[in-house]
Enzyme design. Structure first.
Site, PDB file in Angstrom:
ATOM      1  N   ASN A 211      52.336  45.860  46.480  1.00  0.00           N
ATOM      2  CA  ASN A 211      52.152  47.005  45.572  1.00  0.00           C
ATOM      3  C   ASN A 211      51.465  48.148  46.315  1.00  0.00           C
ATOM      4  O   ASN A 211      51.163  48.036  47.498  1.00  0.00           O
ATOM      5  CB  ASN A 211      51.357  46.576  44.332  1.00  0.00           C
ATOM      6  CG  ASN A 211      50.030  45.983  44.719  1.00  0.00           C
ATOM      7  OD1 ASN A 211      49.179  46.657  45.286  1.00  0.00           O
ATOM      8  ND2 ASN A 211      49.845  44.695  44.449  1.00  0.00           N
ATOM      9  N   ASP A 309      45.251  33.240  39.163  1.00  0.00           N
ATOM     10  CA  ASP A 309      44.445  34.400  38.783  1.00  0.00           C
ATOM     11  C   ASP A 309      43.042  34.190  39.371  1.00  0.00           C
ATOM     12  O   ASP A 309      42.274  33.342  38.896  1.00  0.00           O
ATOM     13  CB  ASP A 309      44.394  34.560  37.253  1.00  0.00           C
ATOM     14  CG  ASP A 309      43.819  35.920  36.873  1.00  0.00           C
ATOM     15  OD1 ASP A 309      42.769  36.304  37.433  1.00  0.00           O
ATOM     16  OD2 ASP A 309      44.425  36.598  36.033  1.00  0.00           O
TER      17      ASP A 309
END
Ligand code: C5P
Length: 403
Positions: A211, A309
């Site tokens: 990203n 996560d």
């Protein structure tokens, strides 16, 4: 003892209407015990007479680089060495550009280059000039080199505009100068771990999913936490940023490596900040050889699996759980979505930002954020990430370690 007792402050007055406020600033600095010498640019002298500053500071005002009489009294190198702090107030867009470029074509710019003392700037300019990308880039360059930006304030301006660019009031500026000499060590004795930047999830030996995260916010937080007295471990994805001084950096590539480093660091830390933009998914398989496009096929699909996560894993700990802070980069319903993440991930605090805003988010030097925890939401207006980081560390440390 006065807070600035024996501190030698070289005040550089730039050309701007705010120069009149610097006359009062001299008095505020003297009140706190500082010894003040004033340098005025040619522009400043169009607004205020040197005599005003001479009378207030009790010292002759320095104006010219090539004045033999002034050089004989106290040469510019001597003056540069004399200072404990060089404070440029007002710092016009022009001065900031010239300092960022390393110019030495008048006395003030030469002193700023010649001094080894810290540099502080109190920007003052029209709001459009302050917002211009050229000024933003110059401010970022100066901050990266260690200059402290004091302000600017926002509000109505001498030109009639309303917006950011007003010089801080003299009283507030003097208080900021005090803070520079005695920074609040809100994280003294604490250990802080911060994740930053993107992760890269390999698809084959030459391709990856990633990203646009630049890592600037996480790096700025690491620098701010270090300044606040913490021992800092920075777990960085692939970014091209210098390691902040005094910070221990661990470079990682993908989410699983980042989790491993984060879990290890969290065992010993009091505060964990997840500022990384961790890829949510990774390719289910990493091809050993470069994947070839097959002739005759116009589309293909990619099997993905969920990444761990990291911040939620640390927040879920039942022992050795640090105060855990996450980030929420949102494009809509920012506060609502961030609050959802705060609860779902069981974080102590979340910092939400609108990445769709023109001024801020990924890759920008600026950010505007909302801090959300169980007690409510606090908005911090758009600021350079370096400045914002100091504010965030101040607020986080007060919530994590009250009293
Ligand atoms: O769910 P989302 O990615 O929006 O959450 C953002 C927050 O969670 C950030 O603090 C980010 O660092 C953290 N995060 C993480 N591990 C992931 C995904 C997000 O630590 N796999």
């Amino acid at each position: 003892m006065s807070s600035l007792a024996d501190k030698r402050i070289l005040l550089g007055v730039g050309g701007g209407i705010a120069a009149y406020k610097s006359a009062d600033l001299v008095r505020r600095l003297l009140e706190r015990g500082a010894d003040v010498r004033v340098v005025m640019t040619a522009g400043a002298r169009e607004f205020v007479q040197p005599l005003t500053f001479q009378a207030l500071s009790g010292n002759p005002v320095h104006t010219d680089l090539l004045d033999p009489a002034a050089e004989a009294a106290m040469g510019h190198i001597e003056l540069a060495k004399w200072a404990d702090l060089v404070l440029v107030a007002p710092a016009s867009a022009n001065i900031m550009a010239r300092l960022a470029a390393g110019m030495a074509d008048d006395l003030l710019s030469t002193l700023c280059l010649a001094t080894e003392a810290p540099l502080a700037l109190a920007p003052a300019m029209n709001q459009a000039m302050w917002r211009h990308p050229a000024t933003t880039a110059n401010a970022a360059t100066l901050c990266e080199r260690g200059a402290a930006l004091l302000g600017p304030d926002a509000g109505s301006q001498a030109c009639g505009d309303i917006g950011p660019g007003r010089m801080l009031e003299p009283q507030a500026l003097a208080a900021e100068v005090e803070r520079l000499f005695a920074p609040v060590q809100s994280l003294a004795g604490k250990c802080v771990a911060i994740t930053a930047g993107p992760t890269r999830e390999a698809l084959d030996p030459v391709r990856f999913l990633s990203n646009h995260s630049s890592g600037k916010m996480g790096f700025a937080l690491a620098a701010a936490a270090q300044r606040a007295g913490a021992e800092v471990t920075l777990i960085a994805g692939p970014v091209s940023l210098p390691t902040p001084p005094g910070v221990k950096r661990i470079d990682v590539v993908d989410a699983r490596e980042m989790r491993e480093a984060a879990e290890r660091a969290a065992d010993f830390c009091d505060l964990f900040i997840g500022a990384a933009a961790v890829a949510d998914f990774r390719p289910a398989e990493v091809a050993v050889q470069k994947i070839k496009k097959e002739d005759g096929r116009d589309s293909d699909s990619l099997a993905l699996v969920k990444n761990p996560d990291i911040v939620a894993g640390i927040a879920a700990r039942t022992s050795r759980r640090p105060f855990t802070v996450g980030f929420a980069a949102e494009t809509e319903k920012v506060e609502e979505h961030a609050r959802g993440k705060l609860l779902r991930k069981k974080l102590d605090l979340i910092i939400a930002n609108d990445v769709s805003a023109a001024d801020g988010g990924f890759n920008s030097d600026r950010n505007a954020v909302t801090i959300i925890d169980s007690s409510g939401a606090t908005q911090l207006p758009s600021a350079l990430k370096t400045e914002l980081a100091d504010q965030l560390i101040g607020i986080i440390s007060a919530r994590a370690f009250p009293g």
